[in-house]
Enzyme design. Structure first.
Site, PDB file in Angstrom:
ATOM      1  N   CYS A 169       0.802  -1.231   0.000  1.00  0.00           N
ATOM      2  CA  CYS A 169       0.000   0.000   0.000  1.00  0.00           C
ATOM      3  C   CYS A 169       0.835   1.282   0.000  1.00  0.00           C
ATOM      4  O   CYS A 169       0.700   2.100  -0.901  1.00  0.00           O
ATOM      5  CB  CYS A 169      -0.901   0.018   1.231  1.00  0.00           C
ATOM      6  SG  CYS A 169      -2.026  -1.371   1.282  1.00  0.00           S
TER       7      CYS A 169
HETATM    8  N1  LIG Z   1      -2.996  -6.002   1.704  1.00  0.00           N
HETATM    9  C1  LIG Z   1      -3.273  -4.970   2.460  1.00  0.00           C
HETATM   10  O1  LIG Z   1      -2.740  -4.865   3.558  1.00  0.00           O
HETATM   11  C2  LIG Z   1      -4.279  -3.919   2.022  1.00  0.00           C
HETATM   12  C3  LIG Z   1      -4.750  -3.020   2.993  1.00  0.00           C
HETATM   13  C4  LIG Z   1      -5.678  -2.074   2.630  1.00  0.00           C
HETATM   14  C5  LIG Z   1      -6.101  -1.982   1.304  1.00  0.00           C
HETATM   15  N2  LIG Z   1      -5.608  -2.848   0.367  1.00  0.00           N
HETATM   16  C6  LIG Z   1      -6.128  -2.713  -0.987  1.00  0.00           C
HETATM   17  O2  LIG Z   1      -7.048  -3.784  -1.211  1.00  0.00           O
HETATM   18  C7  LIG Z   1      -7.001  -4.201  -2.571  1.00  0.00           C
HETATM   19  C8  LIG Z   1      -6.684  -5.676  -2.641  1.00  0.00           C
HETATM   20  O3  LIG Z   1      -5.415  -5.890  -2.081  1.00  0.00           O
HETATM   21  P1  LIG Z   1      -4.923  -7.318  -1.596  1.00  0.00           P
HETATM   22  O4  LIG Z   1      -3.725  -7.076  -0.752  1.00  0.00           O
HETATM   23  O5  LIG Z   1      -6.043  -8.113  -1.019  1.00  0.00           O
HETATM   24  O6  LIG Z   1      -4.485  -7.953  -2.999  1.00  0.00           O
HETATM   25  P2  LIG Z   1      -4.223  -9.488  -3.334  1.00  0.00           P
HETATM   26  O7  LIG Z   1      -3.386  -9.520  -4.532  1.00  0.00           O
HETATM   27  O8  LIG Z   1      -3.795 -10.216  -2.094  1.00  0.00           O
HETATM   28  O9  LIG Z   1      -5.671 -10.045  -3.688  1.00  0.00           O
HETATM   29  C9  LIG Z   1      -6.388  -9.665  -4.799  1.00  0.00           C
HETATM   30  C10 LIG Z   1      -7.129 -10.881  -5.332  1.00  0.00           C
HETATM   31  O10 LIG Z   1      -7.922 -10.467  -6.434  1.00  0.00           O
HETATM   32  C11 LIG Z   1      -7.857 -11.467  -7.422  1.00  0.00           C
HETATM   33  N3  LIG Z   1      -8.237 -10.866  -8.686  1.00  0.00           N
HETATM   34  C12 LIG Z   1      -7.483 -10.198  -9.584  1.00  0.00           C
HETATM   35  N4  LIG Z   1      -8.233  -9.783 -10.616  1.00  0.00           N
HETATM   36  C13 LIG Z   1      -9.477 -10.199 -10.373  1.00  0.00           C
HETATM   37  C14 LIG Z   1     -10.684 -10.082 -11.073  1.00  0.00           C
HETATM   38  N5  LIG Z   1     -10.774  -9.434 -12.242  1.00  0.00           N
HETATM   39  N6  LIG Z   1     -11.767 -10.653 -10.529  1.00  0.00           N
HETATM   40  C15 LIG Z   1     -11.685 -11.314  -9.356  1.00  0.00           C
HETATM   41  N7  LIG Z   1     -10.571 -11.440  -8.643  1.00  0.00           N
HETATM   42  C16 LIG Z   1      -9.484 -10.900  -9.147  1.00  0.00           C
HETATM   43  C17 LIG Z   1      -6.459 -11.985  -7.343  1.00  0.00           C
HETATM   44  O11 LIG Z   1      -6.348 -13.284  -7.895  1.00  0.00           O
HETATM   45  C18 LIG Z   1      -6.220 -11.985  -5.839  1.00  0.00           C
HETATM   46  O12 LIG Z   1      -6.617 -13.197  -5.249  1.00  0.00           O
HETATM   47  C19 LIG Z   1      -5.958  -3.297  -3.230  1.00  0.00           C
HETATM   48  O13 LIG Z   1      -6.614  -2.185  -3.767  1.00  0.00           O
HETATM   49  C20 LIG Z   1      -5.096  -2.858  -2.078  1.00  0.00           C
HETATM   50  O14 LIG Z   1      -4.463  -1.626  -2.342  1.00  0.00           O
HETATM   51  C21 LIG Z   1      -4.720  -3.827   0.719  1.00  0.00           C
END
Ligand SMILES: NC(=O)c1ccc[n+]([C@@H]2O[C@H](COP(=O)([O-])OP(=O)(O)OC[C@H]3O[C@@H](n4cnc5c(N)ncnc54)[C@H](O)[C@@H]3O)[C@@H](O)[C@H]2O)c1
Length: 437
Positions: A271
């Site tokens: 992030c």
């Molecule tokens: N990881 C963190 O600590 C955190 C904290 C706050 C916000 N975020 C935000 O949350 C969002 C997700 O982050 P994350 O860390 O969970 O990412 P991640 O990569 O762990 O998970 C995302 C998931 O989405 C799936 N995906 C990709 N394209 C897709 C689609 N078209 N349809 C369905 N699934 C799909 C991927 O296969 C993956 O499993 C991002 O915007 C990130 O900035 C993350």
């Protein structure tokens, strides 16, 4: 069209979570614990198969509750996005990375929105959780969803609610971190708020999706800027012969107006190094240069180069050059005690060391092997941390201060320790071998 509010109140509304990663999976579990029927969607068949076979793919997220939800048929997981139609509430947790040109890569949100639009039916609530710039929900999602002929606030509902997470934090988890929610219309907000109130201890409604979107960015920019500040002051303080960590500890005794941030070898995680640039990009539309964001980015990106200089200097003092030196990196996770290596500054440092001819090895108790990533091509296994390897290395670099490490023992057996995290603070013997960086 059923009454969505009533379905949420009596928990008969099916919650669909799209994107079962670090954010989506814990959220699915929260809604499951709250008693909602669930459908989990992902495009990654390995994740769906892992869930179906009871295999973990994120270390800190337990698999047992997922198995229970599956066996009592409260949860289904699928690759079939036509089933989005079956969900009454759809929560989107897909990635929002940057392109190689450091611009927002919104392809995942666009693709997901288009899939939802193909399957949208009256009465559904759609909530975006992915971090993004202000305006994404209304400018990018809303027109695509309204193209169906359905009207927002009347036929379907659209909201934004950012995710807050602190991996490794034992006190705060998805269920008890207050959650900000903004709706496109008051009816949208009402439904999104009602949904989250069943799963999250405190829900904070705000007046629009843009406010909610910018709230998340403010939180992350605040961290990025403050980390850059202490990183810059670290470089100055070390040049002045002052221990910045002692300074921060002393400043932290001020009971008001000071929040401590800690320097390190750079900025990591999914992030903080990425999200601020979503705002910089959007700000261009308003002819507005976001100077703090740029400056913080510059300082944080320069830190691996600074650490490299410190290693070269320390080796030089010992009449060694970096080329051909054996270097052991401790920690590739971007912060202590987690298994997440995304955007870790350890990779930037390892890459710089390799390019200058060092022989680089690594150990991380949480990351047994490295997969090639966006900015590096390592495919290595974590070497066992033994007395023999410590003695063999020309330098041991502490890049992540995992609790599992015995720092006194490391210093005792290493020839030179480069400490970027003040992890050796309590070590008594062998301090002459420690170089703070
Ligand atoms: N990881 C963190 O600590 C955190 C904290 C706050 C916000 N975020 C935000 O949350 C969002 C997700 O982050 P994350 O860390 O969970 O990412 P991640 O990569 O762990 O998970 C995302 C998931 O989405 C799936 N995906 C990709 N394209 C897709 C689609 N078209 N349809 C369905 N699934 C799909 C991927 O296969 C993956 O499993 C991002 O915007 C990130 O900035 C993350």
């Amino acid at each position: 069209m059923g009454d969505l509010l009533a379905e949420i109140q009596n928990k008969t509304a099916t919650v669909g979570v799209i994107g079962l990663g670090y954010v989506g999976l814990p959220l699915l579990l929260r809604f499951g614990d709250a008693g909602f029927p669930l459908i989990g969607f992902d495009v990654d068949s390995r994740k769906i198969n892992a869930l179906l076979h009871g295999e973990k793919y994120i270390k800190h997220i337990p698999i047992e509750p997922i198995q229970q939800f599956l066996s009592r048929q409260q949860l289904e997981v699928t690759l079939d996005f036509r089933r989005v139609r079956e969900a009454d509430c759809i929560v989107i947790c897909v990635p929002t990375p940057l392109t190689d040109k450091m611009e927002p890569d919104l392809q995942y949100i666009v693709k997901t929105t288009e899939t939802i639009a193909e399957n949208l039916r009256p009465g559904q609530l759609v909530v975006l959780e992915s971090t993004t710039y202000p305006g994404t929900t209304e400018e990018l999602m809303l027109p695509r969803l309204q193209k169906t002929g359905l009207q927002v606030g009347r036929d379907f509902f659209l909201a934004f609610s950012p995710e807050r997470e602190d991996p490794g934090n034992r006190n705060y988890h998805t269920g008890n971190i207050p959650k900000v929610v903004g709706g496109v219309t008051p009816a949208c907000l009402e439904r999104a708020q009602a949904l989250y109130e069943h799963a999250i201890t405190q829900v904070i409604p705000v007046s629009s999706t843009r406010v909610a979107e910018l709230t998340k960015l403010l939180e992350n920019i605040y961290r990025s800027v403050n980390i850059a500040l202490v990183n810059e002051l670290k470089v100055l303080a070390l040049r002045m012969g002052i221990d910045i960590w002692e300074v921060i500890e002393a400043a932290s005794t001020k009971p008001f107006g000071f929040t401590p941030f800690f320097p390190g070898p750079g900025l990591g995680g999914h992030c903080i190094p990425i999200d601020p640039f979503y705002l910089s990009w959007k700000a261009r539309e308003y002819d507005f240069p976001t100077r703090f964001i740029q400056l913080a980015g510059e300082v944080n990106v320069s830190m691996p180069y600074y650490v490299l200089d410190r290693v070269i200097e320390a080796l030089n003092e010992r009449q060694k050059c970096l080329k051909g030196s054996e270097i052991l990196v401790l920690g590739v996770a971007y912060k202590k005690d987690i298994d997440d290596d995304r955007e870790s500054p350890s990779y930037a440092i390892m890459q710089l060391l390799l390019e200058r001819g060092a022989r680089v090895h690594y150990n991380d108790p949480h990351i047994p092997r490295l997969k090639p990533g966006r900015k590096h091509a390592f495919a290595q296994e974590s070497v066992p941390l033994t007395q023999e390897i410590l003695e063999k290395m020309d330098a041991v670099m502490i890049l992540t201060d995992h609790s599992a490490y015995d720092y006194s023992w490391i210093v005792r057996h290493a020839r030179l320790v480069i400490d970027t995290r003040n992890a050796t603070k309590g070590v008594q013997d062998g301090r002459e071998k420690i170089v703070k960086a």
